[in-house]
Every structure is written in C-alpha cells, then in structure tokens.
Design an enzyme around this catalytic site. Structure first.
Site, PDB file in Angstrom:
ATOM      1  N   ASP A 103       0.870  -1.179   0.000  1.00 11.79           N
ATOM      2  CA  ASP A 103       0.000   0.000   0.000  1.00 11.79           C
ATOM      3  C   ASP A 103       0.913   1.237   0.000  1.00 11.79           C
ATOM      4  O   ASP A 103       1.418   1.621  -1.054  1.00 11.79           O
ATOM      5  CB  ASP A 103      -0.883  -0.111   1.251  1.00 11.79           C
ATOM      6  CG  ASP A 103      -1.945   0.946   1.349  1.00 11.79           C
ATOM      7  OD1 ASP A 103      -2.563   1.273   0.330  1.00 11.79           O
ATOM      8  OD2 ASP A 103      -2.181   1.462   2.461  1.00 11.79           O
ATOM      9  N   ARG A 165     -11.106 -11.677   7.130  1.00 10.72           N
ATOM     10  CA  ARG A 165      -9.950 -12.411   6.576  1.00 10.72           C
ATOM     11  C   ARG A 165     -10.374 -13.717   5.920  1.00 10.72           C
ATOM     12  O   ARG A 165      -9.682 -14.233   5.056  1.00 10.72           O
ATOM     13  CB  ARG A 165      -8.945 -12.760   7.695  1.00 10.72           C
ATOM     14  CG  ARG A 165      -8.199 -11.579   8.261  1.00 10.72           C
ATOM     15  CD  ARG A 165      -7.006 -12.083   9.077  1.00 10.72           C
ATOM     16  NE  ARG A 165      -6.529 -11.083  10.004  1.00 10.72           N
ATOM     17  CZ  ARG A 165      -5.649 -10.123   9.712  1.00 10.72           C
ATOM     18  NH1 ARG A 165      -5.157 -10.039   8.497  1.00 10.72           N
ATOM     19  NH2 ARG A 165      -5.266  -9.258  10.619  1.00 10.72           N
TER      20      ARG A 165
HETATM   21  P1  IMP Z   1       1.799  -0.418   3.818  1.00  8.95           P
HETATM   22  O1  IMP Z   1       2.905  -0.368   4.840  1.00  8.95           O
HETATM   23  O2  IMP Z   1       1.018   0.861   3.812  1.00  8.95           O
HETATM   24  O3  IMP Z   1       2.290  -0.779   2.435  1.00  8.95           O
HETATM   25  O4  IMP Z   1       0.750  -1.505   4.233  1.00  8.95           O
HETATM   26  C1  IMP Z   1       1.060  -2.464   5.151  1.00  8.95           C
HETATM   27  C2  IMP Z   1      -0.054  -3.346   5.584  1.00  8.95           C
HETATM   28  O5  IMP Z   1      -1.271  -2.624   5.732  1.00  8.95           O
HETATM   29  C3  IMP Z   1      -0.348  -4.468   4.616  1.00  8.95           C
HETATM   30  O6  IMP Z   1       0.519  -5.546   4.794  1.00  8.95           O
HETATM   31  C4  IMP Z   1      -1.749  -4.800   5.016  1.00  8.95           C
HETATM   32  O7  IMP Z   1      -1.720  -5.718   6.098  1.00  8.95           O
HETATM   33  C5  IMP Z   1      -2.339  -3.479   5.454  1.00  8.95           C
HETATM   34  N1  IMP Z   1      -3.169  -2.923   4.373  1.00  8.95           N
HETATM   35  C6  IMP Z   1      -2.853  -1.964   3.477  1.00  8.95           C
HETATM   36  N2  IMP Z   1      -3.848  -1.738   2.626  1.00  8.95           N
HETATM   37  C7  IMP Z   1      -4.843  -2.586   2.985  1.00  8.95           C
HETATM   38  C8  IMP Z   1      -6.165  -2.851   2.473  1.00  8.95           C
HETATM   39  O8  IMP Z   1      -6.648  -2.284   1.485  1.00  8.95           O
HETATM   40  N3  IMP Z   1      -6.866  -3.806   3.139  1.00  8.95           N
HETATM   41  C9  IMP Z   1      -6.391  -4.481   4.220  1.00  8.95           C
HETATM   42  N4  IMP Z   1      -5.172  -4.275   4.720  1.00  8.95           N
HETATM   43  C10 IMP Z   1      -4.401  -3.338   4.098  1.00  8.95           C
HETATM   44 MG    MG Z   2      -2.991  -6.180   7.947  1.00  6.17          MG
END
Ligand code: IMP
Ligand code: MG
Length: 174
Positions: A103, A165
C-alpha cells in the site's frame, strides 16, 4: 465505512486461483533448485502463502514475521517494528518475501531493509496485490498478482479491523 459494511467482490476465488498459479509458475522457474526461504508477513499473507506453496513442488522453507506499524484503522503510521521475529538464519539464503498488499510501501520497505542487513544470498518480493496510488516510498515487486485501485480491500487474508480475513474472494468495502 461502518460496521454494517458489506464487502463486494473485486477478484473472485477463480481469478485468485489463476493468479496464484501464474505466480507459482514464475517462482518455480526461478527457485526450484535453490531451497528458498519464503517469509510471509503476518497476518495478511497466511492464505496466499498456503495456496502458493501447495503449487511449489520443490524443497523450500517457510517462515513468518509479524510487523506492527502502530497505525489505527486503515492508516499505517509509517513507524514499523518487528513484533515477532524469525527463527531461521537468513544469511546466505535465497529469500522470497510474501506479502498480501503493498500500500504505502512503508512496511515492506522496512522489512526488505531489515532482511538485507542479514546478508541473504538474494532477496525478492512476491506480493498478491499492489496499490500504487498510495505509495509513499518506492518498492520493487518481483512477482505480482494484481494491481488494485485505491479501495480498502478485505478477504483472502486481508482484514478490516481483524474482520473478513476468511472471505474466499478479494473484496472491497466502502
Ligand atoms: P503499507 O505499509 O502501507 O504498504 O501496508 C502495510 C499493511 O497494511 C499491509 O501488509 C496490510 O496488512 C495493510 N493494508 C494496506 N492496505 C490494505 C487494504 O486495502 N486492506 C487491508 N489491509 C491493508
Ligand atoms: Mg494487515
């Protein structure tokens, strides 16, 4: 989004199955004689990991790591920490990180950095989904299932507040 939110399907279980098959074929080609160490990021990657490795018919090892980002709700705070670490040696191993979604990229960028310091022989990333519109730091994804729109995804391991989940499809909630 409220607690009555009803998830709608973005990618069906059949589309997920086809994507996982395609990824498994790519991974098999690159790792079949390398006894790789696959490291899943908890909790979101557990279902993807389980389906992916069932299609890999060669020696490999599985590990899980748990990160916390001290975020609330749907936003990651960007301060990432390892809360449950690895039991296996990483030094000299062919390491493939398995992630549910990239993300902002902050979690996986942190983890790749953390692992790189342990001197693996190689280090690559396999992500089921990529939400590039939200990226805050560049991340190279070596094996990718789906590029997804800027929607909050649930199902197939992904949660919203620990819920959903268990849905077999990748869904979105509004
Ligand atoms: P990041 O560090 O922002 O790239 O995201 C890290 C974590 O946030 C991911 O491994 C997911 O567990 C959670 N995450 C990010 N986007 C989503 C989403 O759209 N749905 C559910 N979990 C998300
Ligand atoms: Mg998560």
């Amino acid at each position: 989004m409220n607690s009555q939110a009803k998830p709608r399907i973005l990618f069906s279980r059949q589309e997920i199955e086809a994507a996982v098959k395609r990824l498994a074929a790519e991974v098999r080609k690159d790792y079949q004689d390398k006894n790789p160490l696959l490291i899943g990021i908890l909790k979101g990657s557990f279902m993807f990991m389980a389906d992916l490795i069932r299609l890999l018919d060669f020696p490999l090892e599985v590990e899980f790591i748990r990160l916390s980002s001290y975020g609330r709700g749907k936003e990651s705070s960007g301060k990432v920490k390892v809360v449950q670490g690895l039991r296996s040696q990483v030094r000299g191993r062919e390491v493939l990180v398995i992630e549910d979604i990239v993300d902002t990229g902050l979690s996986v960028a942190f983890l790749l950095d953390y692992l790189r310091k342990k001197k693996p022989a190689s280090l690559r990333l396999c992500a089921l989904t990529d939400k590039p519109s939200r990226r805050q730091t560049p991340v190279a994804i070596d094996y990718l299932g789906f590029t997804v729109p800027d929607k909050f995804l649930v199902g197939y391991g992904l949660d919203w507040d620990e819920k959903f989940r268990n849905l077999p499809d990748i869904c979105f909630v509004e």
